[in-house]
Scaffold this motif. Structure first.
Motif, PDB file in Angstrom:
ATOM      1  N   CYS A  81       0.841  -1.199   0.000  1.00 28.14           N
ATOM      2  CA  CYS A  81       0.000   0.000   0.000  1.00 28.14           C
ATOM      3  C   CYS A  81       0.881   1.258   0.000  1.00 28.14           C
ATOM      4  N   GLU A  83       0.044   4.201   1.003  1.00 32.55           N
ATOM      5  CA  GLU A  83      -0.228   5.108   2.134  1.00 32.55           C
ATOM      6  C   GLU A  83       0.782   4.831   3.251  1.00 32.55           C
ATOM      7  N   CYS A  85       0.155   4.961   6.778  1.00 28.64           N
ATOM      8  CA  CYS A  85      -0.493   4.841   8.106  1.00 28.64           C
ATOM      9  C   CYS A  85       0.507   4.158   9.052  1.00 28.64           C
ATOM     10  N   CYS A  88       0.308   0.474  10.362  1.00 29.17           N
ATOM     11  CA  CYS A  88      -0.108  -0.588   9.453  1.00 29.17           C
ATOM     12  C   CYS A  88       1.060  -1.361   8.860  1.00 29.17           C
ATOM     13  N   GLY A 130      -4.665  -0.834   0.370  1.00 30.95           N
ATOM     14  CA  GLY A 130      -4.486   0.193  -0.651  1.00 30.95           C
ATOM     15  C   GLY A 130      -5.331   1.419  -0.379  1.00 30.95           C
TER      16      GLY A 130
HETATM   17  S1  SF4 Z   1      -4.399   1.179   6.793  1.00 28.30           S
HETATM   18 FE1  SF4 Z   1      -5.091   0.812   4.670  1.00 28.30          FE
HETATM   19  S2  SF4 Z   1      -4.547   2.712   3.608  1.00 28.30           S
HETATM   20 FE2  SF4 Z   1      -3.346   2.710   5.514  1.00 28.30          FE
HETATM   21  S3  SF4 Z   1      -1.364   1.743   4.955  1.00 28.30           S
HETATM   22 FE3  SF4 Z   1      -2.706   0.110   5.713  1.00 28.30          FE
HETATM   23  S4  SF4 Z   1      -3.683  -0.755   3.884  1.00 28.30           S
HETATM   24 FE4  SF4 Z   1      -2.832   1.260   3.316  1.00 28.30          FE
END
Ligand code: SF4
Length: 344
Positions: A81, A83, A85, A88, A130
């Protein structure tokens, strides 16, 4: 005043029972406590919390009865992904052992749904990593899977696909999707400490898009990411104001390699205090305890129900394995409650 029917506790005179009783009585009427009251929960002693949990157990029972919902999900796409976060393990910003695979094909998703139905599930949730499903082929695959699940099973369907645009959510609704799950992650005032690649407003828009598309919504967050108690209350009231049928409560399990690897899991009683806060702010919705349940509550998981939750995420969690489902069923039945399969 309903409190007099609860079991009296030792040292009740020295406790702030009136404060607690007022909050419980408000929630028993189906109304949210005030933000100012919510802030006072932070200073409750352990003994006062035990007294509060008699009340939150009663609120759960009033609105949810003996049924405990067990949510089941399939992680249809994992890792890579873009992003960042910081909690994560699936973010490409971090080096972790989390599995990486492309979106499952339609047959695999439908087979997983049928397996869940055979296991007793009545809803099935498709989760993908994602920002959102921006590849048209991937979106078409999920649409086809939902059509097949609706045609070939009795299951209700749920998706957790990120920051989906309105037109795609409408297509998913058209295909038969019932519900959209989307976490806000954390309070608006804490968000930029957790994510830099998108905004809190993007998260709120995703929920509003789902509602505009005619979908039911399930909106929650993650606790124990360095936020204050006031910020936990802030998130609770934001989600109340957005309007949601269910709230997945996640407790951070710090994963090695992620941006929050240095944090400790939330202490057990703080987790129970957080669940009680949410039950008092959102008295009549479904509260699920999802990620971090084993790490935070360890061998006292049954206390999550007296704190006010009425559901759990069972089995396989997104990037960490959960408790054996048989142990969950045993725990629920030993409390005189009934396990009911669903999804969030
Ligand atoms: S929480 Fe969702 S959007 Fe954020 S890094 Fe993890 S998979 Fe990606």
């Amino acid at each position: 005043m309903i409190r007099h029917s609860f079991k009296p506790l030792e040292n009740e005179n020295s406790m702030r029972t009136e404060l607690i009783d007022n909050m419980v009585d408000t929630a028993l009427k189906g109304e949210s406590i005030s933000y100012e009251q919510a802030l006072q929960l932070e200073s409750l002693t352990r003994e006062e919390l035990d007294y509060l949990f008699i009340g939150t157990d009663h609120i759960r029972d009033r609105f949810k009865g003996k049924d405990v919902k067990i949510c089941s999900i399939v992680n249809a796409k994992s890792g890579r992904c873009v992003e960042d976060c910081s909690f994560c393990a699936q973010s490409s910003s971090f080096q972790t052992d989390s599995p990486e695979y492309e979106l499952m094909d339609v047959e695999e998703i439908v087979a997983a749904a049928k397996e869940a139905e055979a296991f007793g599930a009545n809803e099935f949730s498709i989760v993908a990593s994602g920002t959102y499903l921006d590849d048209r082929k991937e979106l078409d695959r999920v649409i086809e899977a939902i059509k097949r699940i609706k045609a070939e099973t009795q299951l209700e369907t749920c998706c957790s696909l990120g920051l989906m645009p309105l037109e795609h959510l409408k297509e998913l609704k058209e295909a038969g999707l019932d519900r959209c799950h989307h976490n806000l992650e954390t309070a608006k005032s804490h968000f930029d400490k957790i994510v830099s690649t998108h905004t809190y407003e993007d998260e709120v828009n995703a929920v509003q898009n789902a509602k505009e598309a005619g979908l039911k919504v399930c909106v929650g967050g993650i606790f124990g990411m360095g936020e204050s108690f006031a910020q936990r209350a802030e998130l609770a009231f934001s989600i109340r104001d957005l309007g949601t049928q269910s709230f997945p409560i996640n407790f951070l399990k710090p994963v090695e390699g992620t941006g929050l690897e240095h944090l400790e899991p939330m202490p057990h009683y703080e987790a129970l205090r957080t669940i009680a806060l949410l039950r008092l702010v959102l008295p009549d919705i479904d509260l699920f305890v999802c990620g971090g349940r084993e790490e935070v509550l360890a061998d006292q998981q049954e206390q999550l129900f007296s704190a006010g939750a009425n559901g759990i995420l069972g089995g396989n969690y997104l990037t960490t394995k959960g408790q054996d489902p048989k142990r969950d069923i045993e725990m629920i039945e030993n409390l005189g409650l009934n396990p009911v399969y669903t999804s969030i």
